[in-house]
Write an enzyme that holds these catalytic residues in place. Structure first.
Site, PDB file in Angstrom:
ATOM      1  N   ASP A   1      43.101  36.280  38.554  1.00 39.62           N
ATOM      2  CA  ASP A   1      42.878  37.484  39.380  1.00 39.62           C
ATOM      3  C   ASP A   1      44.128  38.367  39.451  1.00 39.62           C
ATOM      4  OD1 ASP A   1      40.230  36.949  39.945  1.00 39.62           O
ATOM      5  OD2 ASP A   1      40.671  35.832  41.777  1.00 39.62           O
TER       6      ASP A   1
ATOM      7  N   LYS B   1      36.028  28.400  43.949  1.00 39.47           N
ATOM      8  CA  LYS B   1      37.380  28.478  43.372  1.00 39.47           C
ATOM      9  C   LYS B   1      38.330  27.399  43.909  1.00 39.47           C
ATOM     10  CE  LYS B   1      37.255  33.446  42.396  1.00 39.47           C
ATOM     11  NZ  LYS B   1      37.971  34.719  42.497  1.00 39.47           N
TER      12      LYS B   1
END
Ligand code: ATR
Length: 281
Positions: A104, A68
């Site tokens: 997220d 990420k």
């Protein structure tokens, strides 16, 4: 490569990712001709993979552990969320440029919107247990939704301090059991972001007896669906939200960008994923 729009999830290892099941379900449910693949890419090959992603026929991707942060540095256009979190999990092309965001936090808040309507009316004080990878995105999303003071309690104080450094206007750290108890008393929302509960028995320190009756409680652990943390909250009559829907709602962001439809999180989808988890695949 297929002539249909294709996306993938990139991680290392990748065998246990639920994303292909989730996106495959939505593609079928909406009658869309598209593909969603699984791509295991080791860290040393990640830059090369991303720079050739378009040639491979991909219109976008999800990025998971451990890529990420590396993906953040490779995307050409970062949205505000990505810029704040310095980590991205959703990639897409626009006019030849690779864009990135982090879904997220949106996954977390959309899940609460569906499971605990009105939860954001009670976030003047929030308590978060844990300060791991997911916590930063959750703190950011909570602030965006209007959270006032966010108390963080974590085993390793340095990890909590790093969050306080970034969100200093909003975050206070609980450094003692007494401060933790005060946070439980004040909180309108209590969130477990530690991995405790994954084994079905462990639990972070709970003082739900001190909570106001309208306090909402959620956990990001979703195996088991009802963690010991959520079970304890229910025993005290508090409203709870499980962590599984965060997985689905974070995925809706990419699906909408690639395939043009905001997909629905259905009970059928939950059961499909729970069955796969139970089967241990
Ligand atoms: P990450 O999400 O960054 O990969 P993790 O190892 O999954 O990290 O841990 C997530 C959170 O669970 C962290 O807040 C971690 O606490 P530390 O910062 O002290 O490592 C917490 N955690 C994991 N195992 C724990 C345990 N046995 N007791 C207390 N907290 C724990």
């Amino acid at each position: 490569m297929s002539s249909f729009p294709s996306a993938c999830v990139i991680g290392w290892p990748i065998a246990h990712s639920r994303s292909p099941l989730i996106h495959g379900y939505w593609l079928k449910q909406h009658g869309l001709q598209g593909l969603y693949a699984r791509e295991g890419v080791a860290p040393e090959h990640f830059t090369h993979f991303i720079s050739h992603m378009h040639e491979r026929g991909y219109i976008g991707a999800n990025v998971t552990i451990p890529h990420k942060e590396a993906a953040y540095h490779l995307v050409q256009v970062k949205d505000d969320i990505a810029l704040r979190l310095k980590a991205v999990n959703t990639l897409w092309f626009e006019q030849g440029n690779l864009h990135g965001t982090n879904s997220d936090g949106i996954g977390f808040t959309r899940s609460l919107d569906h499971q605990l309507p009105g939860w954001d009316q009670n976030i003047a004080h929030v308590l978060i247990l844990g300060a791991g990878g997911a916590t930063r995105a959750i703190v950011d999303a909570l602030i965006t939704r209007g959270a006032g003071r966010i108390y963080i309690y974590n085993r390793t104080i340095e990890n909590a301090l790093a969050l306080q450094d970034q969100f200093f206007d909003h975050v206070s750290i609980c450094t003692s059991e007494v401060e933790l108890q005060h946070a439980y008393q004040a909180a309108g929302l209590v969130v477990n972001t530690t991995s405790l509960g994954l084994d079905g028995t462990s639990c972070p320190p709970v003082y739900f007896q001190l909570c106001a009756p309208k306090t909402n409680v959620t956990d990001i652990v979703y195996t088991p669906l009802e963690t010991p943390f959520l079970k304890a909250a229910k025993l005290h009559g508090l409203r709870t939200a499980h962590g599984l829907d965060m997985l689905f709602y974070q995925a809706t962001v990419g699906f909408e960008k690639w395939f043009g439809v905001l997909p629905e999180v259905t009970e059928e989808l939950r059961q499909l994923v729970l069955n796969e988890i139970r089967a241990g695949t």
